[in-house]
Design a protein around this motif. Sequence first.
Motif, short mmCIF file in Angstrom:
data_model
loop_
_atom_site.label_atom_id
_atom_site.label_comp_id
_atom_site.label_asym_id
_atom_site.label_seq_id
_atom_site.Cartn_x
_atom_site.Cartn_y
_atom_site.Cartn_z
N TYR A 37 0.85 -1.18 0.00
CA TYR A 37 0.00 0.00 0.00
C TYR A 37 0.89 1.23 0.00
O TYR A 37 1.88 1.27 0.72
N ILE A 42 4.37 -4.90 1.28
CA ILE A 42 3.86 -5.87 2.27
C ILE A 42 4.21 -7.29 1.84
O ILE A 42 4.76 -8.07 2.60
N PRO A 61 0.35 -15.97 10.14
CA PRO A 61 -0.10 -15.15 11.26
C PRO A 61 -0.81 -13.88 10.79
O PRO A 61 -0.68 -13.47 9.64
N ASN A 62 -1.58 -13.27 11.70
CA ASN A 62 -2.27 -12.01 11.39
C ASN A 62 -1.29 -10.98 10.87
O ASN A 62 -0.19 -10.84 11.40
N GLY A 63 -1.69 -10.29 9.82
CA GLY A 63 -0.88 -9.19 9.31
C GLY A 63 0.30 -9.62 8.46
O GLY A 63 1.14 -8.80 8.11
N CYS A 64 0.37 -10.89 8.07
CA CYS A 64 1.55 -11.34 7.32
C CYS A 64 1.40 -11.04 5.83
O CYS A 64 2.36 -11.18 5.07
N GLY A 65 0.20 -10.65 5.39
CA GLY A 65 0.04 -10.25 3.99
C GLY A 65 -0.80 -11.19 3.15
O GLY A 65 -0.79 -11.11 1.92
N LYS A 66 -1.57 -12.06 3.79
CA LYS A 66 -2.40 -13.01 3.03
C LYS A 66 -3.46 -12.27 2.21
O LYS A 66 -3.62 -12.52 1.02
N SER A 67 -4.18 -11.37 2.88
CA SER A 67 -5.23 -10.65 2.17
C SER A 67 -4.64 -9.79 1.06
O SER A 67 -5.22 -9.64 -0.02
N THR A 68 -3.47 -9.22 1.35
CA THR A 68 -2.81 -8.38 0.36
C THR A 68 -2.47 -9.19 -0.90
O THR A 68 -2.71 -8.76 -2.02
N GLN A 108 -12.19 -10.35 2.72
CA GLN A 108 -12.35 -10.53 4.16
C GLN A 108 -13.34 -9.49 4.68
O GLN A 108 -13.23 -8.32 4.37
N GLU A 189 -10.78 -15.90 4.30
CA GLU A 189 -11.35 -16.27 5.59
C GLU A 189 -12.86 -16.52 5.52
O GLU A 189 -13.63 -15.87 6.22
N HIS A 221 -7.51 -19.55 9.12
CA HIS A 221 -6.66 -19.59 10.30
C HIS A 221 -6.71 -20.93 11.01
O HIS A 221 -5.82 -21.26 11.77
N1 LIG Z 1 -5.51 -0.68 3.08
C1 LIG Z 1 -4.30 -0.76 3.70
N2 LIG Z 1 -3.48 0.32 3.75
C2 LIG Z 1 -2.29 0.25 4.37
N3 LIG Z 1 -1.81 -0.85 4.96
C3 LIG Z 1 -2.57 -1.94 4.95
C4 LIG Z 1 -3.86 -1.96 4.33
N4 LIG Z 1 -4.39 -3.20 4.48
C5 LIG Z 1 -3.48 -3.91 5.16
N5 LIG Z 1 -2.38 -3.16 5.45
C6 LIG Z 1 -1.19 -3.64 6.17
O1 LIG Z 1 -0.61 -4.69 5.44
C7 LIG Z 1 -0.17 -5.71 6.29
C8 LIG Z 1 -0.75 -7.04 5.82
O2 LIG Z 1 -2.15 -6.98 5.88
P1 LIG Z 1 -3.07 -8.15 5.36
O3 LIG Z 1 -4.47 -7.66 5.45
O4 LIG Z 1 -2.60 -8.59 4.04
O5 LIG Z 1 -2.79 -9.26 6.47
P2 LIG Z 1 -3.45 -10.68 6.62
O6 LIG Z 1 -2.36 -11.67 6.48
O7 LIG Z 1 -4.61 -10.84 5.74
O8 LIG Z 1 -3.90 -10.64 8.15
P3 LIG Z 1 -5.21 -11.22 8.87
O9 LIG Z 1 -4.95 -12.65 9.15
O10 LIG Z 1 -5.29 -10.44 10.12
O11 LIG Z 1 -6.37 -11.00 7.95
C9 LIG Z 1 -0.60 -5.32 7.69
O12 LIG Z 1 0.54 -4.87 8.38
C10 LIG Z 1 -1.57 -4.21 7.50
O13 LIG Z 1 -1.43 -3.26 8.52
#
Ligand SMILES: Nc1ncnc2c1ncn2[C@@H]1O[C@H](COP(=O)(O)OP(=O)(O)OP(=O)(O)O)[C@@H](O)[C@H]1O
Lengths: 285, 327
Positions: A37, A42, A61-68, A108, A189, A221
């Motif tokens: 972003y 990420i 783990p949470n925040g590792c970048g899966k959704s990204t 998500q 998820e 998860h």
């Molecule tokens: N729209 C956004 N703008 C800026 N940073 C973002 C945005 N969305 C996510 N992030 C950051 O990117 C990193 C990865 O986020 P992501 O949503 O990909 O994690 P995740 O693996 O899906 O976590 P979770 O299991 O909690 O869903 C996080 O540190 C988050 O703070």
Amino acid sequence: MAVFSTRPQPALPFNGPVSHKNQFETRLRVQNLSVGYDQEEIVKGVDFFAIKGGITVLVGPNGCGKSTLLKAMARILTPMAGQVLIDNELLHGLPTKEVALRLALLPQGPIAPEGLSVQELVSQGRFPHQSLFRQWSPEDSRAVSEAMKATNIVEFANRPLASLSGGQRQRCWIAMVLAQETPIILLDEPTTFLDLKVQVDVMNVLRKVAKSGRTLVVVMHELNIAAAIADHLVMMRDGRIVASGTPHETMTRDRLKQVFGLDAQVIPDPQTGRPICVPRLSESL
Amino acid sequence: MTRGFAIMPLVLAALALGFCWHIAVGAKSVPLVTVFEALTNYDQSIFDHAVIYNLRLPRAIFAVVAGASLSVAGALMQGITRNPLADPGILGLMIGASFAVVMTFGYFSFSQVAFMPLVAAGGALVAAVLVWGIALAAPGGATPLTLVLSGAAISTFLGAIITMVHLLDEDSYIEMRVWLTGSLTGARMDILYWALPWVVGGMALALTLARQVTALAMGEDTANGLGVDVVRLKSLAMISVVVLTGSAVSIVGPLGFIGLVIPHVVRLFVGADYRLIVPYSAAVGALYLLLIDIVARIVLAPIEISTGIVTAMLGGPFFVWLVRARL
Ligand SMILES: Nc1ncnc2c1ncn2[C@@H]1O[C@H](COP(=O)(O)OP(=O)(O)OP(=O)(O)O)[C@@H](O)[C@H]1O
Ligand SMILES: [Mg+2]
């Protein structure tokens, strides 16, 4: 082998000596992808692929970048480096609507719009198949009713989405992406907040979908459920892919420690032989 | 969907009735039958027919066009911003349009009314961009709250400038005074002619976007996954909104509340699908403004209250009732 007692057509040779990286047909491949972003990276240099007619599960783990990563594969985010290939075409060169005909995404925590009925929501899945000049068709009706049957939500058809429980609502969202009838489906998820029985129900739906030849990528998860249904299990940490292979290959004691920092014992499921993780609680209190 | 259009004939019948009733009332009330005759079978030699054609009919048309435009603009804005409080008035578009008109046609005495809808639309666009920019810069970004707050800030600011201009230039004030309260009294047929093509275009655009707006209600990522090009959708919707707002403002001045309230009323009956919300908003918005204007002309007859004042006076309590009824 007992492993396959519930699925006559195994997608993977379990316990096989080689990793299956290049043995499987794939319609979705990610090469050296970096995405994030603004300026912040990420996902860092990820290689990834999804098995055709199978379920690829992405954990981490949470925040590792899966959704990204999932959003980049759905063309919502633009890569900073690397590429996403869909049927060997550059995904980011395709028009939005063309992408939506080949690939469906359940993000998500989707927003439930006030006043939309379940039937109307599922019908939204037909969006890419319609245009100004091609409105609702019998084909659309068929897709919608099949998706609603598959997810067992026919009884809610006329209820407002907002009036359903979390689990019922989640099934409606899944029905919406199924109604899109794309060869590739990405689910972020889909089982979070669901009780165990409903999680299993949803997984059974997904298995049926995969068996019909579609490609599924699922973020989740719940490790044991992931190991139970994955044909291909991918572990992510800090924006990188740490392990990728069959659940047997990826879900090991050391990996769980490395990826999640989790102390756990991994034992085989007595019936299917798939790995089960049993977390160990800290002994010193 | 098709079921959703079932009550459309009813709404259209009510609209037709409201239209005729609107024409019937006035300094000298005309029987509905005569109104109907005049509309279907015009006879130049009958005095009532002439009154209806030259004085009453234009005003009813102003009401229909402005009511439909403002209400569709509000519906689109609420859908695109996913903000139930969005409306051309609250988010500053209306005062932006008024400001542009006051400056160009009042202060600088530009007299080509053909350009009035465009000038107003331009003003609405600039105000919208300003409001959005301010909200984006706020901590937390463009949330419903920051949007409404920056809309209020821009409205107050531009309102103050308009007042200042009027203090300095009394002639333009007298000319624009009634228009600025939002009124059908001074509306001019020539402006309507120039605005009409824009209104038709804006409406057509709104109708073609409706399907995508429904998808957007589920969040940008979901909409994107369904194949909606979100950036393109928002830009096109913005064009439709400023064109409709600009046209309505150039005809009747800044008329608040319609864009905010009517789409909510419509949603109560037809649900969340914008393919229904947009056409119903147009019809109900037109009907609402006709009724409001009837009230404006009869409560204190022969004195006529400005339509804008009645909309606010009736619209306010109505909205409170609506919110309570939904909770
Ligand atoms: N729209 C956004 N703008 C800026 N940073 C973002 C945005 N969305 C996510 N992030 C950051 O990117 C990193 C990865 O986020 P992501 O949503 O990909 O994690 P995740 O693996 O899906 O976590 P979770 O299991 O909690 O869903 C996080 O540190 C988050 O703070
Ligand atoms: Mg996530």
